[in-house]
Design an enzyme around this catalytic site. Structure first.
Site, PDB file in Angstrom:
ATOM      1  N   ASP A 110       0.858  -1.187   0.000  1.00 21.32           N
ATOM      2  CA  ASP A 110       0.000   0.000   0.000  1.00 21.32           C
ATOM      3  C   ASP A 110       0.896   1.240   0.000  1.00 21.32           C
ATOM      4  O   ASP A 110       1.780   1.354  -0.836  1.00 21.32           O
ATOM      5  CB  ASP A 110      -0.956  -0.090   1.195  1.00 21.32           C
ATOM      6  CG  ASP A 110      -1.994   1.010   1.262  1.00 21.32           C
ATOM      7  OD1 ASP A 110      -2.975   0.941   0.504  1.00 21.32           O
ATOM      8  OD2 ASP A 110      -1.823   1.925   2.089  1.00 21.32           O
ATOM      9  N   HIS A 273      -7.519  -6.705   0.986  1.00 18.20           N
ATOM     10  CA  HIS A 273      -6.436  -5.745   0.795  1.00 18.20           C
ATOM     11  C   HIS A 273      -5.271  -5.932   1.770  1.00 18.20           C
ATOM     12  O   HIS A 273      -4.111  -5.824   1.373  1.00 18.20           O
ATOM     13  CB  HIS A 273      -6.979  -4.323   0.918  1.00 18.20           C
ATOM     14  CG  HIS A 273      -5.938  -3.258   0.745  1.00 18.20           C
ATOM     15  ND1 HIS A 273      -5.244  -3.074  -0.427  1.00 18.20           N
ATOM     16  CD2 HIS A 273      -5.455  -2.329   1.614  1.00 18.20           C
ATOM     17  CE1 HIS A 273      -4.393  -2.076  -0.287  1.00 18.20           C
ATOM     18  NE2 HIS A 273      -4.492  -1.618   0.937  1.00 18.20           N
TER      19      HIS A 273
END
Length: 299
Positions: A110, A273
């Site tokens: 990320d 995620h």
């Protein structure tokens, strides 16, 4: 659960890098691997992956990024350069040097993946191999931005606004982050650490500055890289969460990364995620194989 139980056998310390005081967890022996977390996580997000990499014969280094968690950096600047990925990458390299490592493997997830990319581009002599998780270069996202991207990734543009997001998040930080912060999935101690940090207004401000830098100075740095023909010369691994939307938005991420890397390979990880929390075993296996595991001897 204490921090020692969260990262058994690891050492915790704060490293002064010049511009920042960086909180870092490190443990194991063997080739060094630096793991960089994303938003709004801390280094605790790696608590299930780090021990698996230690078992595979690595020294594992998990810092909190500048301003996140327990790391503290300089005050925000009008041009957001104090929280640019270039500045944060220098923190990371400073921590590695402090621990005795001039060269290391690197993985980022990320927002941490943008720091990893910047460090690998700016200091290729320091990075043996780089793994980029749930990531495309910022400019690749922005070049492809359409209604679908803006609808799903609207927070990029909201976080970049001056002052407003601080007030909105500050009204109830726990509620703001609750939809993506489940204690059962994260682990209780990891979740508790996240809750503590998002209640600190200085942490929230730093995390927002990360995004403001992303759309301004970081974007300019990537555009300069592309114009100069700078690429990743070391081997690169691209991993993405199959239950997230990177592949859905863009197709095969490896295809896009070929414009940025000489030697790139990758595949999806069956996960949402936050793959370090949701799929630690397959993630650790993929990283260990790429970085060249030598399982640590057991006594």
């Amino acid at each position: 659960m204490t921090d020692g139980e969260l990262f058994p056998g690891f050492t915790e310390e704060v490293v002064r890098t010049g511009a920042s005081d960086v909180f870092v967890r490190h443990g194991g022996s063997g080739p060094p691997v630096v793991l960089l977390h994303g938003h709004p996580r801390t280094s605790a997000t790696w608590h299930r992956v780090a021990p698996l990499l230690v078992e595979q014969g690595f020294t594992v280094i998990c810092p909190d990024l500048r301003g996140y968690g327990r790391s503290r950096g300089p005050a925000p600047t009008p041009d957001h350069s104090a929280h640019s990925k270039r500045a944060v990458a220098e923190d990371v390299r400073g921590v590695a040097r402090h621990l005795g490592h001039e060269r290391f493997h690197l993985a980022g997830h990320d927002r941490g993946s943008y720091v990893a990319l910047r460090l690998a581009l700016d200091s290729p002599e320091a990075v043996e191999r780089v793994a980029l998780l749930d990531c495309l270069p910022l400019t690749e996202h922005l070049r492809r931005a359409d209604a679908r991207f803006a609808t799903r990734w609207w927070h990029w543009f909201f976080f970049a606004q001056p002052d407003i997001p601080e007030r909105v998040i500050g009204a109830d930080p726990e509620a703001w982050y609750a939809p993506k912060a489940d204690p059962e999935t994260m682990g209780a101690a990891n979740h508790a650490e996240l809750v503590r940090t998002v209640h600190d207004p200085s942490v929230v401000r730093a995390m927002l500055e990360d995004y403001r830098a992303g759309l301004t100075i970081d974007r300019a740095h990537e555009e300069a890289d592309a114009a100069a023909g700078r690429r990743l010369r070391m081997p690169a691994l691209v991993l993405w969460s199959t239950r997230d939307d990177l592949e859905d938005l863009y197709g095969d991420p490896v295809r896009i990364w070929r414009a940025w890397a000489d030697d790139v390979r990758g595949h999806g990880i069956e996960s949402g995620h936050h793959m370090a929390e949701e799929a630690p075993a397959p993630l650790a296996a993929a990283l260990a194989a790429f970085f060249g595991a030598t399982p640590a001897a057991r006594t």
